[in-house]
Design an enzyme around this catalytic site. Structure first.
Site, short mmCIF file in Angstrom:
data_model
loop_
_atom_site.label_atom_id
_atom_site.label_comp_id
_atom_site.label_asym_id
_atom_site.label_seq_id
_atom_site.Cartn_x
_atom_site.Cartn_y
_atom_site.Cartn_z
N MET A 18 0.85 -1.19 0.00
CA MET A 18 0.00 0.00 0.00
C MET A 18 0.88 1.24 0.00
SD MET A 18 -2.95 -1.08 2.76
CE MET A 18 -1.79 -1.88 3.90
N GLN A 71 7.39 -4.69 -5.08
CA GLN A 71 6.37 -4.56 -6.13
C GLN A 71 6.70 -3.36 -7.02
OE1 GLN A 71 2.19 -2.98 -5.80
NE2 GLN A 71 1.68 -5.16 -5.92
N CYS A 101 -3.40 -1.39 -9.15
CA CYS A 101 -3.65 -0.08 -8.55
C CYS A 101 -4.70 0.69 -9.36
CB CYS A 101 -2.36 0.74 -8.48
SG CYS A 101 -2.62 2.40 -7.78
N LYS A 140 -0.09 -9.01 -8.98
CA LYS A 140 -1.30 -8.62 -8.24
C LYS A 140 -2.18 -7.83 -9.19
CE LYS A 140 -2.89 -6.60 -3.88
NZ LYS A 140 -3.90 -5.62 -4.31
N HIS A 170 -7.46 -9.02 -6.29
CA HIS A 170 -8.36 -8.18 -5.50
C HIS A 170 -9.74 -8.31 -6.15
CE1 HIS A 170 -9.38 -4.60 -2.97
NE2 HIS A 170 -10.34 -4.54 -3.87
N ASN A 203 -7.64 -11.25 -2.00
CA ASN A 203 -7.50 -9.93 -1.38
C ASN A 203 -8.81 -9.17 -1.53
OD1 ASN A 203 -6.07 -6.83 -2.40
ND2 ASN A 203 -6.18 -7.51 -0.30
N GLY A 204 -9.18 -8.44 -0.46
CA GLY A 204 -10.37 -7.61 -0.53
C GLY A 204 -11.30 -7.81 0.64
N ASP A 205 -11.46 -6.78 1.48
CA ASP A 205 -12.43 -6.76 2.58
C ASP A 205 -12.15 -7.78 3.69
OD1 ASP A 205 -13.65 -4.85 1.05
OD2 ASP A 205 -15.30 -6.12 0.38
N GLY A 227 -5.07 -5.70 3.59
CA GLY A 227 -4.64 -4.35 3.27
C GLY A 227 -5.17 -3.34 4.26
#
Length: 326
Positions: A18, A71, A101, A140, A170, A203-205, A227
């Site tokens: 991040m 990354q 991103c 990613k 994600h 990835n996500g939530d 994240g």
């Protein structure tokens, strides 16, 4: 789960890359609480090949941060290949390519998730990077550019075919940004595709231990990546890992414990930068750490306006008197 020769064991929990968050102080704190793999902030390939000093600083890692991935992002293949070679010299465990991103200044220029609008270019770039470095290369990305192009199942096969060794997904499109809910059905579809043999990271939530276990159990992913759920709550890694191990519910983190964790993080940031810049860098984490405290507005403002450790300690003392032992 293995990426190249790196064995992360069963059900690893990863810290997401991040921008302006996954810096050394926060990475070290998340490692302290059990994150199995860390990522640097995403690094601009153009800045790397131009030898921008600030960008090189993002790749500086300590031995206690390993295993760790660097990354990189960009839209030009030659620059990305050059950046991958430079990143390899920093000796991370692997190189990760950012095709996810969603930020406008990156995506609309064709980098990050902008590559989802040109899959042939994405594949050509990925293959060139895989061939250019000896380290494992991972990606990613998101499930698609928009609602009409949720093509991640096909994209995942193609990325695997050009040589990546793990894929993080994600569960949102680029156009969703961070709105709505992440759609893990697409992540599960990739994982359960019989053609796929590389690790799939979801990835996500992921905001707590219960959600984390449900994602493993329901979708069968090899790993999960946390994240935004870790900002202000770095102990989430400990909570998740303990719950996955034996079903133990997390112990509440008291105000005093939170304050000690924040103090440790601020001191780490000051050591990494200097007093003023370290405190400035930490303001996002300070604001998130005590979110929800009742009648906190005035003290919050004072804390976020502090420029020195002495000023911070004075505010923290007032906070301790009001909220301590809770």
């Amino acid at each position: 789960m293995k990426i190249g020769n790196l064995d992360l064991g069963e059900c690893p929990v990863l810290l997401a890359p991040m921008e302006d968050v996954s810096t050394r102080p926060f990475r070290l704190l998340c490692r302290h609480f059990g994150a199995d793999l860390l990522y640097t902030e995403f690094v601009s390939s153009d800045a790397l090949v131009r030898s921008v000093e600030k960008t090189f600083k993002k790749m500086e890692v300590l031995d206690e941060e390993r295993p760790i991935a660097i990354q990189i992002y960009g839209k030009d293949i030659d620059a990305m290949v050059g950046a991958a070679k430079i990143a390899e010299e920093a000796n991370p465990n692997f190189i990760d390519i950012n095709f996810g991103c969603p930020v406008k200044k990156i995506a609309t220029k064709g980098a990050g998730s902008g590559m989802l609008k040109d899959i042939p270019a994405m594949l050509k770039m990925t293959e060139a990077i895989v061939k250019a470095v000896d380290l494992p290369v991972t990606v990613k990305t998101r499930i698609g550019w928009d609602e009409d192009s949720r093509d991640i199942v096909t994209i995942a096969e193609q990325l695997q075919d050009v040589g990546i060794q793990a894929l993080t997904i994600h569960g949102r499109t680029r156009c969703q940004m961070y709105k709505g809910e992440a759609d893990w059905e697409y992540i599960g579809a990739v994982k359960n595709n019989p053609r796929m043999h590389i690790p799939i990271i979801g990835n996500g939530d992921i905001t707590n231990h219960i959600v984390a276990k449900e994602r493993f159990d329901t979708y069968g992913v090899d790993a999960i990546m946390v994240g935004r759920g870790a900002i202000g709550k770095p102990w989430i890694f400990r909570d998740i890992k303990n719950y996955l191990k034996d079903g133990s519910e997390p112990e509440p983190v008291s105000f005093d414990e939170q304050l000690n964790i924040l103090r440790m993080q601020v001191k780490s940031a000051m050591k990494w930068l200097d007093e003023k810049r370290g405190i400035l860098h930490m303001r996002r984490h300070m604001a998130a750490m005590f979110k929800g405290l009742p009648h906190f507005r005035d003290l919050r403002i004072m804390m976020l306006q502090a420029d020195t450790m002495e000023e911070l300690e004075d505010v923290w003392q007032q906070m301790s008197e009001k909220y301590g032992n809770n």
